[in-house]
Design an enzyme around this catalytic site. Structure first.
Site, PDB file in Angstrom:
ATOM      1  N   ASP A   1     140.722  16.809  98.831  1.00  0.00           N
ATOM      2  CA  ASP A   1     139.869  17.254  97.713  1.00  0.00           C
ATOM      3  C   ASP A   1     138.399  17.370  98.106  1.00  0.00           C
ATOM      4  O   ASP A   1     137.544  17.450  97.240  1.00  0.00           O
ATOM      5  CB  ASP A   1     139.999  16.275  96.548  1.00  0.00           C
ATOM      6  CG  ASP A   1     139.187  14.999  96.759  1.00  0.00           C
ATOM      7  OD1 ASP A   1     139.186  14.484  97.895  1.00  0.00           O
ATOM      8  OD2 ASP A   1     138.545  14.554  95.800  1.00  0.00           O
ATOM      9  N   GLU A   2     138.111  17.364  99.389  1.00  0.00           N
ATOM     10  CA  GLU A   2     136.716  17.217  99.795  1.00  0.00           C
ATOM     11  C   GLU A   2     136.457  18.015 101.065  1.00  0.00           C
ATOM     12  O   GLU A   2     137.254  17.963 101.994  1.00  0.00           O
ATOM     13  CB  GLU A   2     136.521  15.717 100.052  1.00  0.00           C
ATOM     14  CG  GLU A   2     135.155  15.302 100.455  1.00  0.00           C
ATOM     15  CD  GLU A   2     135.112  13.807 100.783  1.00  0.00           C
ATOM     16  OE1 GLU A   2     135.983  13.032 100.320  1.00  0.00           O
ATOM     17  OE2 GLU A   2     134.209  13.438 101.533  1.00  0.00           O
TER      18      GLU A   2
ATOM     19  N   ASP B   1     133.318  17.860  96.337  1.00  0.00           N
ATOM     20  CA  ASP B   1     134.271  16.755  96.152  1.00  0.00           C
ATOM     21  C   ASP B   1     134.828  16.828  94.737  1.00  0.00           C
ATOM     22  O   ASP B   1     134.077  16.823  93.767  1.00  0.00           O
ATOM     23  CB  ASP B   1     133.543  15.426  96.397  1.00  0.00           C
ATOM     24  CG  ASP B   1     134.489  14.233  96.350  1.00  0.00           C
ATOM     25  OD1 ASP B   1     135.719  14.433  96.199  1.00  0.00           O
ATOM     26  OD2 ASP B   1     134.003  13.097  96.452  1.00  0.00           O
TER      27      ASP B   1
END
Ligand code: DCP
Ligand code: MG
Length: 408
Positions: free
Chosen positions: A104-105, A9
């Site tokens: 983003d993860e 993350d």
């Protein structure tokens, strides 16, 4: 061991990308989202801004009260998508499956590539190093035996963190006395329900399983399982563009009570949803209308359609749904396609059967665009590309809102 999973993350993702690209922002409280003069929310903020109590999802006006000295910026989604693509290139080098959760993860299944726990550690180190060296960004990584544990682990030492949870026993020991919200899928509302029943910690969930299931049904069964560290879900390959839904929404600068105007806005939002759906070559088998009323109460209404990506179909379904809701002043409106499929189900129309060359949906779209353009003296059809950008769309809708009184 069955699975070895990494959860990666990025730290303060949008904000970190902006700071990387403009070093004068470094060290400042940076807030990405709406501007304080607008209505809307915080998408994310730098850790400096978090010290003032600012956080994702917060009303931008409240953020401004907490942090008037902050730097406020609109998000640049195109840029974040590009960074996300670069991140996936790194991640996918080390995983047999990468499952994106957000830009983003992602969860990475490293079971095969790593071979053993030490190998997985090495992969985690390499991903952190390459993210720093090649993209000049930091991330937090969790290494664990399950998805929920990996996610918990990545949050444990944020920012730029690394943490391991090797076994279910380690997981349970770590979270046993924490609030129930630590359990994946337990959000604020579910937590409130559990708290009201005296179930505050993971330990309480373990001790009152029957009660949790009675209160929450199926979700309750899942929660009691993870309270004991049980989570057998596999990492399934998933790219960001394989989103569960494709939608567009916007917050008005002033509440809107004119439902005919809302329909015009729905048409513009539907155009933008069609554009996005076409870019990823997906069709939706359902349309969802989302409204937030002026009093902040939010509602969603959905309806099933034959798999489509047509703005006209989306628009018409959304209008039908809008006709059925309570008519109160509206602050936010959104529309989305869900239950995505990569095959279209086209209903053959009379025209199709007669073998006409023209596409009736495209014709109808042009007709609607022309009517709207005439009404506002704007060339919608000639500027569709720009309308797909959220900022232009937002400005256009605000222009329409202000001029509507003069027109009608
Ligand atoms: N995001 C958003 N609205 C929210 C939450 C998040 O637009 N309510 C966006 C902005 C974030 C990105 O998604 O940069 C990733 O969300 P995260 O929850 O991972 O938050 P951050 O990466 O910003 O911060 P953290 O360091 O806590 O992960
Ligand atoms: Mg993040």
């Amino acid at each position: 061991m069955d699975q070895i999973i990494l959860h990666v993350d990025m730290d303060a993702f949008y904000a970190s990308v902006e700071i990387r690209d403009d070093p004068s922002l470094r060290g400042k409280p940076l807030i990405i989202g709406s501007l304080p003069t607008e209505r809307g929310v915080v998408a994310t903020c730098s850790y400096e801004a978090r010290k003032f109590g600012v956080h994702s999802g917060m009303n931008i006006k409240d953020a401004y009260l907490l942090c008037p000295q902050g730097v406020y910026m609109h998000p640049n989604f195109d840029k974040y998508r590009e960074v996300s693509r670069q991140l996936h290139q790194i991640w996918e080098t080390y995983a047999s499956a990468a499952e994106a959760v957000a830009l983003d993860e992602a969860y990475l299944d490293v079971t095969e590539r790593a071979g053993d726990w030490e190998g997985a550690r090495e992969i985690a180190r390499t991903i952190k190093r390459r993210t720093r060296d090649e993209l000049h960004l930091t991330c937090s990584v969790g290494l664990a035996y399950s998805k929920t544990a990996a996610k918990t682990a990545s949050e444990e030492k944020k920012p730029d963190g690394y943490f391991e949870i090797p076994t279910p026993q380690d997981f349970v020991a770590l979270i046993l006395d924490r609030d129930v919200q630590v359990l994946y899928t337990v959000g604020e509302k579910t937590a409130e329900k559990l708290h009201a029943a005296g179930i505050r910690t993971v330990r309480d969930v373990q001790e009152k399983q029957a009660e949790v299931v009675r209160l929450l049904g199926k979700q309750g069964q899942w929660i009691t399982q993870i309270a004991f560290g049980i989570d057998d879900r596999r990492v399934t390959p998933y790219r960001p563009e394989d989103a569960k839904s494709i939608g567009r929404e916007l917050t008005f600068q002033e509440d809107v009570s004119d439902y005919d105007f809302l329909k015009e806005v729905l048409f513009l939002l539907s155009l933008s949803v069609e554009y996005r759906a076409k870019r990823v070559d997906l069709y939706g088998k359902g349309v969802t209308l989302k409204l937030t009323y002026a009093n902040m109460k939010g509602i969603t209404r959905s309806h099933i359609v034959p798999a489509c990506d047509s703005s006209v179909t989306i628009y018409k379904e959304a209008c039908k749904l809008l006709d059925q809701v309570e008519k109160r002043p509206v602050r936010l409106i959104g529309v989305s396609l869900y239950n995505l499929s990569d095959e279209e189900e086209r209903q053959l129309s009379f025209e199709d059967l007669l073998g006409h060359e023209t596409d009736p949906l495209a014709e109808e779209q042009n007709r609607l665009l022309a009517a709207l353009g005439e009404r506002y003296h704007l060339d919608f059809a000639g500027h569709l590309d720009q309308l797909y950008h959220s900022q232009t769309l937002h400005r256009t809708v605000e222009y329409m809102r202000k001029h509507r009184r003069l027109i009608s």
